[in-house]
Design an enzyme around this catalytic site. Structure first.
Site, short mmCIF file in Angstrom:
data_model
loop_
_atom_site.label_atom_id
_atom_site.label_comp_id
_atom_site.label_asym_id
_atom_site.label_seq_id
_atom_site.Cartn_x
_atom_site.Cartn_y
_atom_site.Cartn_z
N LYS A 73 56.45 39.20 45.07
CA LYS A 73 55.69 39.61 46.19
C LYS A 73 56.72 39.68 47.45
CE LYS A 73 51.98 36.44 44.77
NZ LYS A 73 52.62 36.18 43.48
N GLU A 215 45.77 42.98 46.25
CA GLU A 215 45.05 42.15 47.00
C GLU A 215 45.13 42.29 48.59
OE1 GLU A 215 45.60 38.30 45.39
OE2 GLU A 215 44.57 38.46 43.69
N ASN A 229 48.87 42.28 41.85
CA ASN A 229 49.13 41.47 40.56
C ASN A 229 49.39 42.56 39.46
OD1 ASN A 229 48.90 38.79 41.30
ND2 ASN A 229 46.82 39.30 42.20
N ARG A 231 48.92 42.81 36.39
CA ARG A 231 48.16 42.12 35.19
C ARG A 231 46.83 42.04 35.14
NH1 ARG A 231 46.52 37.22 37.25
NH2 ARG A 231 47.71 36.40 38.99
#
Length: 570
Positions: A73, A215, A229, A231
């Site tokens: 991140k 996000e 993310n 995934r």
């Protein structure tokens, strides 16, 4: 549902699903030609992706380079022109300590006082290392009152990137999502276009391939990038329901080199998902263990679960039992459909968050889409008030008494009432009933029918049905859970006032620095931390006083009810 399975010896994640070498070896042994990483553990680990490719297997996910760029991140924020805080002052508060790897709310802590920062950093690092094998954390400003909104993306190897609508995941506990829906309600068309543009930009910046999620925190009508993310997300079924696609099938097709259509399919209707956890929200979301005796939901909703009736719920992995998804033409219909399905579900086993989910879905702040990530901070007390059925103990007693009154067992003179004791919603209840020539009789209520599984009582002129199931001392009467108590309590189970008992099975990971025998402690002050179900749980002093005994040591395995410490009045 698997055609073949390979056992990974061990129980803790560090011995099983965080061992990439063992997973690759298992895939080869099973004759697989591809590996799908799921949505936890090593799913965002670039070294694992490379190990899969090096073994000659197909990796059903983004390139390792894209994972490296976005799975951390800190690097993802730098890529998007943002940077974490390197020095924190009072002016920066509140801040969020966050794990650089992984997700699911693990390794995250909100810090509102500067003096709490060091403790939060230590705790987050330990939790992140346990869950992801990587203890790196960073600090960023914490925006309060925002909504968690995300964009599902799907990209192929031919340069096409689909932004598949939006999802709102604002209802969270411990930074883990509880209820998710698609599309995110109440967003302007302009904001939706901005979210889609940013998500596609993030994907193209790293030449992304496969399914991923970008996000954001939406506050004051603006989108603030949180992370990407790399995934599949736990909440992907709501997007599947709205767009009428199978994201996992699409992942496999993309990995095979197939191109996506130029435009994504059209969204239809609204979908909402609830995560059913084995936990007690009223006691700081304490995870629960035991046997899941039965789990069924009504038809018309989607049930994703890895459990079958009779399976044990252990301490080593996430306490999520299932995801229940409802899809309908409109948001109000979807919310009602899911709340009704949860309410009518059969759940026999440890306590769950089922009642919390039903009440959340019906809360006016949620139904009018005025929620934000602080929803449970504001409403948890009201949402977790116990509302057990007052007639459940009597129904349990009558079902238990079924068959005990045999020929010749009745008498001509009135008998003394039979008594039974049950624990229900943290309180003891004693009920009385009699065996008569006419059958079972209970004071104040007419017993219409009673057998071991069904009791029908007439309450204020209305006949009510109670379905009863018993598993040892654990009873379930409709949706109410009870525990049968012995007639005479065992004196050896009594503990002195101020005793601190383990609220769950787990491992003592550390003891507070000031927690030494003889020290003065305050009620609610952390004394030690337990690790259970992949997360750390704070155990606090039960009262203000002197720490008279401390029996917990780091590394110790504890069971529910084990005496950890004793705090006596000063």
């Amino acid at each position: 549902m698997a055609d073949a399975t390979v056992r990974l010896p061990g129980a803790a994640p560090a011995d099983t699903y965080l061992r990439g070498d063992l997973v690759v070896k298992a895939a080869v042994a099973a004759g697989a030609d591809a590996v799908h990483p799921g949505y936890g553990f090593l799913s965002e680990n670039a070294d694992f992706a490379r190990a899969v490719l090096d073994a000659g297997l197909v990796w059903i996910g983004p390139p390792p380079e894209a994972i490296e760029a976005m799975a951390s991140k800190t690097r993802a924020k730098e890529l998007m022109g943002l940077a974490p805080l390197h020095e924190v002052t009072d002016a920066d508060l509140p801040v969020l300590v966050k794990a650089a790897a992984g997700g699911g709310g693990r390794g995250m802590r909100i810090v509102r006082r500067l003096e709490d920062l060091d403790s939060a950093l230590r705790s987050a690092r330990a939790e992140a290392a346990s869950a992801f094998g990587d203890g790196e954390v960073f600090v960023e400003p914490y925006l309060e009152g925002g909504r968690h909104v995300e964009v599902q993306i799907l990209a192929d190897t031919h340069g096409t990137v689909w932004p598949l609508g939006t999802r709102d995941c604002s209802l969270q506990r411990r930074h883990q999502k509880v209820i998710e829906e698609a599309p995110a309600p109440g967003l302007s068309e302009e904001l939706i276009r901005e979210l889609h543009t940013l998500a596609v930009r993030a994907a193209r910046a790293v030449d992304y391939v496969g399914a991923g999620t970008v996000e954001f925190l939406v506050a004051d009508g603006k989108a603030h990038f949180l992370e990407m993310n790399t995934r599949l997300q736990v909440e992907h079924p709501v997007t599947e329901a709205v767009f009428g696609i199978d994201l996992v099938a699409q992942q496999i097709r993309v990995a095979e080199g197939e191109p996506l259509e130029e435009d994504p399919p059209r969204a239809r209707g609204h979908a909402v998902e609830a995560r059913l956890y084995a936990e007690d929200p009223a006691t700081d979301w304490t995870p629960q263990t035991g046997t899941l005796h039965r789990l069924t939901v009504p038809e018309g909703v989607r049930l994703d679960t890895g459990y079958e009736d009779g399976d044990p719920i252990g301490v080593h992995y996430d306490p999520m039992l299932a995801k229940i998804v409802a899809h309908a033409p409109t948001r109000p219909e979807a919310l009602r459909k899911l709340a009704s399905a949860l309410e009518r579900a059969t759940l026999h086993g440890p306590p769950t968050n089922r009642d919390l989910l039903v009440r959340s879905l019906r809360h006016p702040e949620f139904t009018t889409a005025r929620m934000d990530t602080g929803f449970y901070d504001r409403h948890l007390a009201d949402l977790t008030k116990p509302t057990p059925d007052p007639h459940a103990p009597l129904a349990a007693a009558l079902a238990d008494a079924h068959g005990r009154s045999r020929f010749g067992a009745w008498r001509n003179v009135p008998s003394q009432p039979q008594t039974k004791r049950y624990a229900m919603a943290g309180e003891e209840h004693e009920v009385r009933y009699r065996h008569t020539r006419a059958g079972l009789e209970a004071d104040g209520l007419r017993v219409v029918h009673a057998d071991a599984r069904l009791v029908v009582l007439e309450v204020d002129g209305v006949q009510r049905r109670f379905e009863v199931a018993r598993y040892g001392d654990e009873l379930h009467v409709n949706a109410t859970r009870l525990t049968a108590l012995p007639r005479f309590p065992d004196p050896t189970t009594q503990h002195a006032p101020g005793s601190l008992l383990a609220p769950m099975p787990g491992t003592v990971v550390r003891v507070a620095e000031g927690a030494v025998v003889g020290a003065t402690v305050q009620a609610g002050e952390p004394l030690l931390w337990l690790e259970a179900m992949k997360m750390e749980h704070k155990v606090v002093a039960p009262r203000t006083g002197t720490l008279a005994a401390l029996q917990a040591v780091p590394g110790q395995q504890v069971t529910v009810g084990l005496l950890l410490a004793v705090v006596r009045d000063t």
